[in-house]
Design a protein around this motif. Structure first.
Motif, PDB file in Angstrom:
ATOM      1  N   GLU A  99       0.797  -1.276   0.193  1.00  0.00           N
ATOM      2  CA  GLU A  99      -0.015  -0.116   0.006  1.00  0.00           C
ATOM      3  C   GLU A  99       0.846   1.211   0.037  1.00  0.00           C
ATOM      4  O   GLU A  99       0.640   2.309  -0.682  1.00  0.00           O
ATOM      5  CB  GLU A  99      -0.821   0.027   1.179  1.00  0.00           C
ATOM      6  CG  GLU A  99      -1.829   1.225   1.318  1.00  0.00           C
ATOM      7  CD  GLU A  99      -3.003   1.063   0.328  1.00  0.00           C
ATOM      8  OE1 GLU A  99      -3.087   2.103  -0.361  1.00  0.00           O
ATOM      9  OE2 GLU A  99      -3.857   0.293   0.561  1.00  0.00           O
ATOM     10  N   SER A 103       0.798   3.969  -3.282  1.00  0.00           N
ATOM     11  CA  SER A 103       0.294   5.218  -3.138  1.00  0.00           C
ATOM     12  C   SER A 103       1.525   6.246  -3.482  1.00  0.00           C
ATOM     13  O   SER A 103       1.167   7.233  -4.060  1.00  0.00           O
ATOM     14  CB  SER A 103       0.081   5.439  -1.634  1.00  0.00           C
ATOM     15  OG  SER A 103      -1.127   4.670  -1.013  1.00  0.00           O
ATOM     16  N   ASN A 106       1.787   5.863  -7.476  1.00  0.00           N
ATOM     17  CA  ASN A 106       0.436   6.293  -7.851  1.00  0.00           C
ATOM     18  C   ASN A 106       0.346   5.919  -9.119  1.00  0.00           C
ATOM     19  O   ASN A 106      -0.106   6.637 -10.095  1.00  0.00           O
ATOM     20  CB  ASN A 106       0.475   8.157  -7.765  1.00  0.00           C
ATOM     21  CG  ASN A 106      -1.021   8.358  -7.799  1.00  0.00           C
ATOM     22  OD1 ASN A 106      -1.985   7.626  -7.357  1.00  0.00           O
ATOM     23  ND2 ASN A 106      -1.129   9.455  -8.157  1.00  0.00           N
ATOM     24  N   ARG A 361      -6.674   2.323  -9.020  1.00  0.00           N
ATOM     25  CA  ARG A 361      -5.531   1.975  -8.112  1.00  0.00           C
ATOM     26  C   ARG A 361      -4.911   0.646  -8.392  1.00  0.00           C
ATOM     27  O   ARG A 361      -5.418  -0.046  -8.867  1.00  0.00           O
ATOM     28  CB  ARG A 361      -5.932   2.259  -6.702  1.00  0.00           C
ATOM     29  CG  ARG A 361      -6.387   3.444  -6.311  1.00  0.00           C
ATOM     30  CD  ARG A 361      -6.750   3.420  -4.787  1.00  0.00           C
ATOM     31  NE  ARG A 361      -5.651   3.835  -3.937  1.00  0.00           N
ATOM     32  CZ  ARG A 361      -4.929   3.048  -3.001  1.00  0.00           C
ATOM     33  NH1 ARG A 361      -5.750   1.540  -2.687  1.00  0.00           N
ATOM     34  NH2 ARG A 361      -4.016   3.219  -2.141  1.00  0.00           N
ATOM     35  N   ASP A 363      -4.086  -1.665  -6.570  1.00  0.00           N
ATOM     36  CA  ASP A 363      -4.280  -2.476  -5.443  1.00  0.00           C
ATOM     37  C   ASP A 363      -3.885  -3.921  -5.394  1.00  0.00           C
ATOM     38  O   ASP A 363      -3.659  -4.278  -4.511  1.00  0.00           O
ATOM     39  CB  ASP A 363      -5.994  -2.536  -5.338  1.00  0.00           C
ATOM     40  CG  ASP A 363      -6.623  -1.203  -4.775  1.00  0.00           C
ATOM     41  OD1 ASP A 363      -5.834  -0.491  -3.694  1.00  0.00           O
ATOM     42  OD2 ASP A 363      -7.494  -0.683  -5.373  1.00  0.00           O
TER      43      ASP A 363
END
Length: 497
Positions: A99, A103, A106, A361, A363
């Motif tokens: 994560e 992030s 991006n 995203r 993920d």
């Protein structure tokens, strides 16, 4: 203000800021004594509403100090062993590492020129999951935001595939049938214990809530396939079309797994799309001992999985898988600025071709890092632990005269209610006592449990997804619930004397 942009000149500030944030969270996790503080909306809302967002604070440290008061102190912590509420799991550290990476970088997983390796990692994980399910060499899928979106996406494909097949058959018979004429005749079959997103999806797809036929469940809270067979036959007799049968592998309330092989047979007989909502039960795909509980899922046309439930991933991490990758084209749209047709001809892999989202995203990275560190057996063994815990919990509640429990768990959910001694207490008062017990427990902050209704009566629910939870925790929470219920009944009965 450019000093706040993450780039080569601010890498040191990024490292210091994130490290300080991680330190704060780590300290909070290490010292949390209960799932949450019990703070009320009326207490916290004025504090947050009173913050002037047009007046920034001095630096990240000041913001973290403020966050302590408006978020970290009062957050509901799913890692605590007495959080027994909803389908929220504690998360594994490798996934949190993933994560942090996704992030900061991006990546957007819609097109190849925005993600490169991310596209290929996501595709590999989709292949890995379809292989675990057994969907075959033509399978494919896409990561989504959660089970509701996955179910919606699957039913969108089912709708358009049904329209394609029925309209083609009509044309072959010399009749012309338009999509507008067909949509009101499509029906979806699912159990009364399935997720509400099936009904919501039907409404959003232009079919209406009435297009969903709710099939009763048996005593084990699994879809009654004898009734399903009758409903499918009645659908055909009325000139309607069975668009899809939605089976559930892990219902939200009971964790029950519908009889997948029999549902697959009936769906095949009636040319209906079979979708399996395995948002909860997907952890069984990695279980070293219980994969057989999903036997029959390999016959599905589409499957929903939520890695952020039983793979111990942070929200959000879900996927929708299909047996036939060609059906994903029902959601494909080529935009000249993004994914023109020539890119498909050049075999450039754009994930937006499969998705109902555009910006998306990365993920999948969380699951990738998890599997590379822990392996599938490591994840599956954690899910096995909570299933074992639920079995032990059922024995505890079943032996406790203060409670009645609905059904033995197939996975890790226990539905039960407090029942006072004697026959003279009104049923509605017992319902109120159970509801009060749940609310009072939440307000105390000592534990969190969920609630639901069964046959019109108020019940309580343990959703066990934390391997750190023990039978001692279960016993302690039962005592707290009984004490709150007994106090409520005592006060209520005293008022009516």
């Amino acid at each position: 203000m450019r000093s706040h942009l993450l780039n080569e000149t601010t890498a040191d500030l990024y490292r210091r800021s994130v490290t300080e944030g991680v330190d704060r969270v780590a300290a909070k996790l290490a010292t949390t004594q209960r799932p949450h503080t019990g703070i009320s909306v009326d207490e916290l809302a004025p504090v947050i509403n009173g913050i002037d967002l047009d007046k920034p604070l001095a630096d990240a440290a000041a913001v973290l100090d403020e966050l302590e008061d408006v978020y970290l102190r009062d957050a509901v912590y799913f890692h605590h062993p007495r959080y027994l509420g909803h389908l929220n799991c504690p998360v594994v550290i490798p996934a949190v590492l993933g994560e942090a990476i996704l992030s900061a970088v991006n990546s957007s997983l819609d097109t190849w020129d925005q993600s490169i390796g991310g596209t290929l990692i996501e595709r590999r994980l989709i292949d890995w999951t379809t292989e675990r399910i057994g969907l075959g060499p033509g399978a494919d899928g896409i990561f989504t935001s959660g089970g509701s979106q996955s179910n919606f996406h699957a039913l969108l494909l089912a709708r358009d595939e049904a329209c394609r097949l029925v309209m083609k058959k009509a044309l072959d018979e010399g009749r012309e049938l338009t999509k507008a004429e067909l949509l009101p005749k499509l029906r979806i079959f699912t159990s009364e214990a399935s997720h509400f997103s099936v009904q919501k999806s039907a409404a959003m797809l232009g079919l209406g809530y009435e297009a969903v036929i709710s099939v009763p469940v048996d005593r084990n809270r699994r879809m009654d396939t004898a009734v399903l067979a009758l409903e499918l036959e009645e659908c055909a007799a009325e000139g309607l079309f069975p668009m899809a049968v939605v089976a559930t592998a892990g219902t939200t309330d009971f964790g029950s797994i519908d009889p997948l092989p029999e549902i697959a047979r009936l769906a095949d007989e009636h040319s209906a799309w079979m979708h399996v909502d395995a948002a909860y039960g997907c952890g069984l795909l990695a279980s070293p001992t219980r994969r057989h509980l999903l036997d029959g899922i390999e016959r599905a046309d589409s499957v929903t999985v939520d890695y952020h439930k039983s793979f111990f991933q942070p929200v959000s991490s879900s996927a929708m898988l299909v047996r036939d990758r060609d059906t994903l084209k029902h959601a494909t749209y080529h935009a000249d600025y993004l994914n023109p047709r020539r890119m498909a001809e050049e075999r450039i892999p754009n994930q937006v071709d499969k998705s109902i989202q555009t910006t998306r995203r990365f993920d999948a990275l969380k699951l990738w890092v998890t599997l590379r560190v822990m392996g599938a057996d490591g994840v599956g063994s954690l899910f096995d632990e909570v299933i074992d815990l639920a079995a032990a919990g059922w024995d505890i509640i079943d032996a406790d005269p203060r409670f009645e429990v609905v059904v033995k768990p197939q996975i890790s959910t226990l539905v039960f209610r407090y029942v006072p001694e004697g026959d003279g207490i009104r049923g509605d008062l017992v319902d109120e006592a159970n509801l009060h017990a749940r609310k009072a427990l939440f307000a105390s902050g000592e534990a969190v449990v969920a609630g639901t209704k069964v046959d019109g009566k108020q019940y309580l629910k343990f959703t066990l997804l934390n391997p750190q939870t023990t039978t001692a925790d279960i016993t302690a929470v039962l005592d707290l619930l009984a004490a709150h219920a007994e106090q409520f009944l005592g006060e209520s009965l005293a008022l009516h004397r």
